[in-house]
Design a protein around this motif. Structure first.
Motif, mmCIF file in Angstrom:
data_model
loop_
_atom_site.group_PDB
_atom_site.id
_atom_site.type_symbol
_atom_site.label_atom_id
_atom_site.label_comp_id
_atom_site.label_asym_id
_atom_site.label_seq_id
_atom_site.Cartn_x
_atom_site.Cartn_y
_atom_site.Cartn_z
ATOM 1 N N ARG A 162 112.707 -58.858 27.220
ATOM 2 C CA ARG A 162 112.118 -58.576 25.931
ATOM 3 C C ARG A 162 113.611 -57.425 25.152
ATOM 4 O O ARG A 162 114.720 -57.020 25.880
ATOM 5 N N MET A 163 113.398 -57.863 23.646
ATOM 6 C CA MET A 163 114.275 -56.828 22.988
ATOM 7 C C MET A 163 115.083 -55.707 23.428
ATOM 8 O O MET A 163 115.823 -55.585 23.358
ATOM 9 N N ASP A 164 114.004 -54.622 24.402
ATOM 10 C CA ASP A 164 114.658 -53.360 24.741
ATOM 11 C C ASP A 164 114.683 -53.287 25.819
ATOM 12 O O ASP A 164 115.828 -52.234 25.687
ATOM 13 N N LEU A 169 119.921 -52.740 28.338
ATOM 14 C CA LEU A 169 120.619 -52.258 29.238
ATOM 15 C C LEU A 169 122.446 -51.919 28.492
ATOM 16 O O LEU A 169 123.472 -52.076 28.884
ATOM 17 N N SER A 170 122.308 -52.723 27.340
ATOM 18 C CA SER A 170 123.786 -52.511 26.613
ATOM 19 C C SER A 170 124.053 -51.106 26.458
ATOM 20 O O SER A 170 125.400 -50.288 26.411
ATOM 21 N N ALA A 171 122.668 -50.372 26.584
ATOM 22 C CA ALA A 171 123.521 -48.697 26.175
ATOM 23 C C ALA A 171 123.875 -48.121 27.311
ATOM 24 O O ALA A 171 124.595 -47.694 27.697
ATOM 25 N N PHE A 225 117.711 -61.584 21.440
ATOM 26 C CA PHE A 225 119.085 -61.783 20.269
ATOM 27 C C PHE A 225 118.217 -60.584 18.902
ATOM 28 O O PHE A 225 118.648 -60.826 17.680
ATOM 29 N N GLN A 226 116.605 -60.807 18.842
ATOM 30 C CA GLN A 226 116.258 -59.921 17.928
ATOM 31 C C GLN A 226 116.506 -58.279 18.047
ATOM 32 O O GLN A 226 116.146 -57.399 16.795
ATOM 33 N N SER A 227 116.973 -57.727 19.149
ATOM 34 C CA SER A 227 117.530 -56.376 19.427
ATOM 35 C C SER A 227 118.148 -55.532 18.763
ATOM 36 O O SER A 227 119.278 -56.888 17.913
ATOM 37 N N SER A 228 118.390 -54.767 19.128
ATOM 38 C CA SER A 228 119.956 -53.414 18.020
ATOM 39 C C SER A 228 121.200 -53.675 18.621
ATOM 40 O O SER A 228 121.856 -54.207 17.770
ATOM 41 N N TRP A 230 122.346 -56.532 20.050
ATOM 42 C CA TRP A 230 122.906 -58.206 20.627
ATOM 43 C C TRP A 230 124.090 -58.272 19.371
ATOM 44 O O TRP A 230 125.179 -58.700 20.384
ATOM 45 N N ALA A 231 123.840 -57.648 18.058
ATOM 46 C CA ALA A 231 124.762 -58.206 17.452
ATOM 47 C C ALA A 231 126.464 -57.365 18.000
ATOM 48 O O ALA A 231 127.692 -57.505 17.842
#
Length: 377
Positions: A162-164, A169-171, A225-228, A230-231
């Motif tokens: 899920r996007m959140d 994970l990225s944070a 890929f809709q997450s803040s 992803w890019a």
């Protein structure tokens, strides 16, 4: 279907050319979109292909993914089923470990994690499943976390992430990156694997409301890929198009067309399907209830005595993460399917077999030509 029309409207039947001419005059943007979609469908039919039976080594797509990972790039690896996504990931892991890199493999669900021999994303992040839905989840890296030492993190079945959760994970990886920087190391490399044309994340109505409140818009399927974030990872996308599991190139193209929503794929399969199904063919069902009913009918048709196996659950396991039901009824002659990969490579997820005997402490199952004993708890 009943069509109700008011005020006695006039209905005119026109040719496809006349329709397109009228559409061009009234809505050129819609016509352009339609044309682009048709071109995309043509590309899909032409790119999917199969390799020969005597093929060995890596396909062009697999080699491209391998080389990009070796170059240190972040990679999004996708492709239709049977193109060898899992195989190339295993080769990448072998290369990374041989090269002295620390690798963590994870997946959004317990079942998916079992299939890649890894952990769930939540376990890797040391968080409970609901934490990412909180308005301010405060990403953190525990003192005993393996992430500061992780050089390559592989996230499998990314379509179910899920996007959140991906944002979280990225944070966390960024925080771990600051710790790594103190040791003279760069940010962890990320390889995400999966197919966004397959299973989406599971979202309840309450979770959807929370997500839309958090992000401020309709989140749709809430894909990663809709997450803040992803890019931020600037993924190199590699789509595997060469099917290894299927040998019929036309069938592979039809499956790929279905994957992208082209109805011509379903029409091709329908036109080439047998009128009368094979006696031992697998039946695809649209719901779990239909599959359960079909399985029970087949099981009840067998003459031998039914044996029930009860699962032994260790620790806290969500029902959604259980590969199968807690109670499993079997009889000799029953067809079964492996739902996870065996750690010793004895069998793989999706392998079919037949129950030979189940009146002892376990069940003896013949998978292909190799008998396998499954112990009852």
């Amino acid at each position: 279907m009943e069509l109700k029309l008011a005020d006695n409207p006039t209905i005119e039947i026109v040719s496809e050319k006349a329709f397109l001419d009228a559409l061009e005059k009234t809505n050129a943007d819609a016509l352009e979109t339609l044309s682009e979609k048709q071109e995309e469908y043509k590309r899909i039919w032409s790119t999917a292909r199969s390799v020969g039976r005597d093929f060995h080594g890596l396909t062009d797509g697999q080699k491209k993914a391998f080389d990009l990972v070796k170059e240190g790039k972040n990679v999004y690896l996708t492709g239709l089923a049977g193109t060898g996504k899992s195989y190339i990931v295993e080769r990448i892991i072998e290369w990374a470990q041989t090269s002295g890199l620390n690798v963590i493999t994870c997946a959004p669900t317990g079942i998916a994690a079992l299939n890649v021999g890894g952990s769930t994303v939540h376990r890797v992040l040391c968080i409970r499943p609901g934490r990412t839905l909180e308005k301010d989840p405060h990403p953190f890296v525990p003192t005993d976390s393996p992430l500061p030492d992780c050089d390559l993190l592989i996230l499998d079945e990314v379509s179910m992430c899920r996007m959140d959760l991906f944002d979280y994970l990225s944070a966390v990886l960024k925080i771990a990156g600051k710790i790594r920087k103190q040791k003279g190391k760069g940010l962890c490399q990320l390889l995400v694997v999966g197919d966004f044309c397959q299973l989406p994340p599971v979202i309840t109505n309450e979770e959807r409301r929370f997500l839309e409140e958090k992000y401020g818009y309709d989140v749709g399927e809430a894909f990663a890929f809709q997450s803040s974030e992803w890019a931020f990872w600037n993924f190199e996308e590699v789509e595997l198009c060469e099917a290894i599991r299927q040998r019929d190139a036309h069938f592979v193209a039809a499956l790929n067309a279905c994957r992208f929503g082209d109805k011509n794929g379903a029409r091709w399969i329908e036109q080439h399907a047998l009128v009368n199904p094979l006696p031992d063919s697998i039946i695809l069902c649209s719901t779990n209830a239909q599959a359960r009913d079909e399985n029970m009918q087949r099981l009840n048709a067998l003459k031998d005595e039914e044996m029930t196996f009860v699962a032994h659950v260790t620790g806290e396991v969500l029902k959604s993460d259980m590969p199968t039901d807690e109670e499993l009824s079997l009889k000799p002659g029953a067809r079964v399917m492996a739902l996870v990969n065996n750690s010793e490579d004895t069998f793989m997820n999706g392998a079919l077999g037949t129950v030979i005997n189940c009146d002892g402490p376990g069940a003896l199952v013949r998978l292909g030509l190799v008998p396998f004993c499954w112990t009852r708890h």
